[in-house]
Design an enzyme around this catalytic site. Structure first.
Site, PDB file in Angstrom:
ATOM      1  N   HIS A 180       0.867  -1.183   0.000  1.00  0.00           N
ATOM      2  CA  HIS A 180       0.000   0.000   0.000  1.00  0.00           C
ATOM      3  C   HIS A 180       0.903   1.233   0.000  1.00  0.00           C
ATOM      4  O   HIS A 180       2.139   1.105  -0.057  1.00  0.00           O
ATOM      5  CB  HIS A 180      -0.947  -0.029   1.202  1.00  0.00           C
ATOM      6  CG  HIS A 180      -0.256  -0.307   2.509  1.00  0.00           C
ATOM      7  ND1 HIS A 180       0.645   0.562   3.074  1.00  0.00           N
ATOM      8  CD2 HIS A 180      -0.291  -1.384   3.338  1.00  0.00           C
ATOM      9  CE1 HIS A 180       1.100   0.070   4.202  1.00  0.00           C
ATOM     10  NE2 HIS A 180       0.572  -1.131   4.387  1.00  0.00           N
ATOM     11  N   HIS A 184       4.027   1.273   2.311  1.00  0.00           N
ATOM     12  CA  HIS A 184       5.209   0.579   1.778  1.00  0.00           C
ATOM     13  C   HIS A 184       5.865   1.424   0.681  1.00  0.00           C
ATOM     14  O   HIS A 184       7.086   1.541   0.609  1.00  0.00           O
ATOM     15  CB  HIS A 184       4.809  -0.760   1.142  1.00  0.00           C
ATOM     16  CG  HIS A 184       4.228  -1.764   2.093  1.00  0.00           C
ATOM     17  ND1 HIS A 184       2.936  -2.209   2.001  1.00  0.00           N
ATOM     18  CD2 HIS A 184       4.775  -2.428   3.137  1.00  0.00           C
ATOM     19  CE1 HIS A 184       2.701  -3.104   2.943  1.00  0.00           C
ATOM     20  NE2 HIS A 184       3.799  -3.257   3.650  1.00  0.00           N
TER      21      HIS A 184
HETATM   22  P1  AMP Z   1       5.010  -5.330   6.405  1.00  0.00           P
HETATM   23  O1  AMP Z   1       4.774  -5.665   4.975  1.00  0.00           O
HETATM   24  O2  AMP Z   1       3.759  -5.104   7.196  1.00  0.00           O
HETATM   25  O3  AMP Z   1       5.986  -6.263   7.074  1.00  0.00           O
HETATM   26  O4  AMP Z   1       5.718  -3.897   6.397  1.00  0.00           O
HETATM   27  C1  AMP Z   1       6.919  -3.687   5.694  1.00  0.00           C
HETATM   28  C2  AMP Z   1       7.477  -2.358   6.100  1.00  0.00           C
HETATM   29  O5  AMP Z   1       6.556  -1.332   5.777  1.00  0.00           O
HETATM   30  C3  AMP Z   1       7.735  -2.252   7.621  1.00  0.00           C
HETATM   31  O6  AMP Z   1       8.940  -1.561   7.848  1.00  0.00           O
HETATM   32  C4  AMP Z   1       6.552  -1.467   8.094  1.00  0.00           C
HETATM   33  O7  AMP Z   1       6.790  -0.742   9.296  1.00  0.00           O
HETATM   34  C5  AMP Z   1       6.324  -0.524   6.928  1.00  0.00           C
HETATM   35  N1  AMP Z   1       4.953  -0.019   6.937  1.00  0.00           N
HETATM   36  C6  AMP Z   1       3.810  -0.738   7.018  1.00  0.00           C
HETATM   37  N2  AMP Z   1       2.742   0.075   7.059  1.00  0.00           N
HETATM   38  C7  AMP Z   1       3.214   1.336   7.002  1.00  0.00           C
HETATM   39  C8  AMP Z   1       2.614   2.635   6.999  1.00  0.00           C
HETATM   40  N3  AMP Z   1       1.292   2.790   7.087  1.00  0.00           N
HETATM   41  N4  AMP Z   1       3.410   3.720   6.929  1.00  0.00           N
HETATM   42  C9  AMP Z   1       4.770   3.584   6.847  1.00  0.00           C
HETATM   43  N5  AMP Z   1       5.395   2.389   6.841  1.00  0.00           N
HETATM   44  C10 AMP Z   1       4.634   1.280   6.920  1.00  0.00           C
END
Ligand code: AMP
Length: 287
Positions: free
Chosen positions: A41, A44
């Protein structure tokens, strides 16, 4: 404006991506790395854009890491949207996607136990046993494969960010960890891959989580945390579909609980809420 002639390189195999990266490093390319679990999203993509801007090459990984899930249903139902993810990464001009299989990352069972400096004891660590050890396991493996100069993590997962910073320092991994601000929907809900699993009714009330954090930031300074916890519990549990799992105010670096948040303690309020069957987390810094 996406470049229509841009085509991202996609690798599934460790040996092939290593060869590609070595060749790029030999040309003095700097590598910015964004590890993800996919279902991408705008949150990311903000990390990808920063990594693209600050490095000659941006590498994104998509891997739904089984060892960091403490709930089988959450793992089975975690959204997997690889085709859309590839389009989004191409549009963001990410140069390389690493999308390995489970067998590629874990050819055999791995029982490594990591020293996480005690940062894994409260909040997510207390409610998701083994979660951060699983995160450390995959992040260390990915860092060894990608050998990034900089790696980008979101403040949305505040405790994870603190733990990764500790991990790289403790193991002497030569990578700079870059923290990136939380990207939110227009109504304040923190963007999350899990949001797409909310029913329309659940999605409507979910912004209450961030609204509650905003009120805590406005009125909570120097108040007793125990009182704030009770207030937050009432605000959240007022909605039958929402159940507070935890609310804590901790020091942003040590993650130690704070009793009276004031600016000298660099406080951050962290929350986890079950909205129906979907578990959402968020946080807000006081200063
Ligand atoms: P995930 O796919 O949930 O493991 O997230 C991958 C990376 O994206 C991690 O470093 C998360 O902290 C970051 N991330 C997820 N959601 C957000 C968001 N809403 N804003 C900023 N970074 C995010």
């Amino acid at each position: 404006m996406p470049d229509i002639f841009f085509i991202m390189n996609i690798f599934n195999s460790i040996s092939e991506i290593k060869i590609h990266i070595s060749a790029k490093k030999a040309q003095n390319c700097s590598i910015g790395f964004v590890p993800t679990m996919g279902a991408l999203h705008k949150g990311h993509i903000s990390l990808i854009e920063k990594a693209c801007k600050e490095n000659s090459l941006c590498v994104c990984s998509i891997f739904v890491n089984p060892v960091q899930f403490n709930n089988n249903e959450d793992f089975a139902k975690y959204p997997r949207t690889i085709d859309t993810d590839i389009t989004l990464l191409n549009d963001a001009c990410c140069e390389i996607l690493f999308n390995p299989s489970e067998k590629e990352i874990y050819p055999e069972a791995d029982n490594t136990v990591f020293d996480l400096g005690g940062l894994d004891k409260n909040m997510e660590g207390a409610f998701r046993k083994g979660h951060f050890n699983g995160v450390a396991m995959v992040v260390k493996k990915l860092f060894e494969i990608i050998t990034p100069d900089k790696a980008y993590f979101g403040e949305k997962d505040f405790q994870q960010l603190a733990i990764i910073k500790y991990l790289v320092k403790n193991l002497g991994i030569p990578v700079e960890i870059i923290s990136c601000p939380t990207v939110r929907e227009a109504d304040g809900l923190a963007m999350s891959s899990r949001n797409q699993r909310l029913s329309p009714e659940e999605r409507k009330i979910a912004p209450v989580i961030y609204q509650t954090l905003l009120k805590i930031k406005e009125y909570g300074i120097s108040q007793e945390v125990e009182k704030l916890k009770k207030w937050v519990e009432k605000e959240i549990n007022f909605y039958p579909a929402m159940q507070l799992e935890y609310f804590e105010i901790v020091n942003a670096e040590t993650l130690a609980p704070v009793t009276f948040p004031d600016s000298t303690e660099n406080p951050v309020a962290c929350i986890a809420v079950n909205v129906g069957k979907i578990r959402l987390i968020d946080n807000i810094k006081f200063v």
